[in-house]
Write an enzyme that holds these catalytic residues in place. Sequence first.
Site, mmCIF file in Angstrom:
data_model
loop_
_atom_site.group_PDB
_atom_site.id
_atom_site.type_symbol
_atom_site.label_atom_id
_atom_site.label_comp_id
_atom_site.label_asym_id
_atom_site.label_seq_id
_atom_site.Cartn_x
_atom_site.Cartn_y
_atom_site.Cartn_z
ATOM 1 N N PHE A 75 1.477 -1.128 -0.181
ATOM 2 C CA PHE A 75 0.078 0.270 0.187
ATOM 3 C C PHE A 75 0.603 1.092 0.244
ATOM 4 O O PHE A 75 1.563 1.205 1.205
ATOM 5 C CB PHE A 75 -1.141 -0.016 1.636
ATOM 6 C CG PHE A 75 -1.878 -1.168 1.430
ATOM 7 C CD1 PHE A 75 -3.197 -1.427 -0.180
ATOM 8 C CD2 PHE A 75 -1.587 -1.681 2.211
ATOM 9 C CE1 PHE A 75 -3.804 -2.495 0.608
ATOM 10 C CE2 PHE A 75 -2.396 -3.389 2.630
ATOM 11 C CZ PHE A 75 -3.915 -2.725 1.237
ATOM 12 N N SER A 111 9.716 1.218 2.853
ATOM 13 C CA SER A 111 8.527 0.697 2.861
ATOM 14 C C SER A 111 8.980 -0.010 4.086
ATOM 15 O O SER A 111 10.298 -0.374 5.034
ATOM 16 C CB SER A 111 9.007 -0.507 1.984
ATOM 17 O OG SER A 111 8.254 -0.230 0.663
ATOM 18 N N ILE A 122 2.613 -7.244 4.659
ATOM 19 C CA ILE A 122 1.736 -5.628 4.285
ATOM 20 C C ILE A 122 3.175 -4.953 4.446
ATOM 21 O O ILE A 122 3.472 -5.201 4.997
ATOM 22 C CB ILE A 122 0.498 -5.495 5.445
ATOM 23 C CG1 ILE A 122 -0.281 -6.153 5.168
ATOM 24 C CG2 ILE A 122 -0.017 -4.269 4.852
ATOM 25 C CD1 ILE A 122 -0.980 -7.014 4.409
ATOM 26 N N GLU A 123 2.993 -4.286 2.897
ATOM 27 C CA GLU A 123 4.173 -3.111 2.906
ATOM 28 C C GLU A 123 3.137 -1.952 3.156
ATOM 29 O O GLU A 123 2.387 -1.459 1.944
ATOM 30 C CB GLU A 123 4.690 -3.968 1.961
ATOM 31 C CG GLU A 123 5.505 -3.106 1.243
ATOM 32 C CD GLU A 123 6.483 -3.391 -0.267
ATOM 33 O OE1 GLU A 123 7.582 -2.496 -0.834
ATOM 34 O OE2 GLU A 123 6.442 -3.866 -0.785
ATOM 35 N N ILE A 124 4.096 -1.300 3.977
ATOM 36 C CA ILE A 124 3.198 0.050 3.141
ATOM 37 C C ILE A 124 4.267 0.996 3.057
ATOM 38 O O ILE A 124 5.447 0.989 3.409
ATOM 39 C CB ILE A 124 3.414 0.249 5.074
ATOM 40 C CG1 ILE A 124 1.570 -0.342 5.133
ATOM 41 C CG2 ILE A 124 2.271 2.214 5.363
ATOM 42 C CD1 ILE A 124 1.209 -0.600 7.068
#
Length: 128
Positions: A75, A111, A122-124
């Site tokens: 994301f 990230s 989940i990668e932000i």
Amino acid sequence: MPIVLESLDHVVLTVASIEKTIAFYERVLGMTAREFKPRRYALHFGDQKINLHEVGTVVDPNVRHATAGSVDLCFLTQTPLEEVVTHLQAEGVSIVQGPVGATGACHKLLSVYIYDPDENLIEIANEV
């Protein structure tokens, strides 16, 4: 002539618990859950959505190997990663890795990686 794809419409995420997944994504990532069919839910953010499929529930006859915890999602956010890290820590979410450099579809990324309740990665990320 080959097919020319333009964009990703939606992703289907297989989960162990719809309720736990909705709670996590709403609380931690600010998404909004909506029921789009009876007992079918999607998580919405911006112009995107993630449909949810609970393990053991047949939602479509074409789903053969639905397994929780088998997706990696990235994301993008405009929120600076130091603020993301502070928020994740306040929510009690462990950071798996980061901030670290990564490669996105169009840009280099900075990230942070976390797990959701099903251990999907989940990668932000911020575009660099």
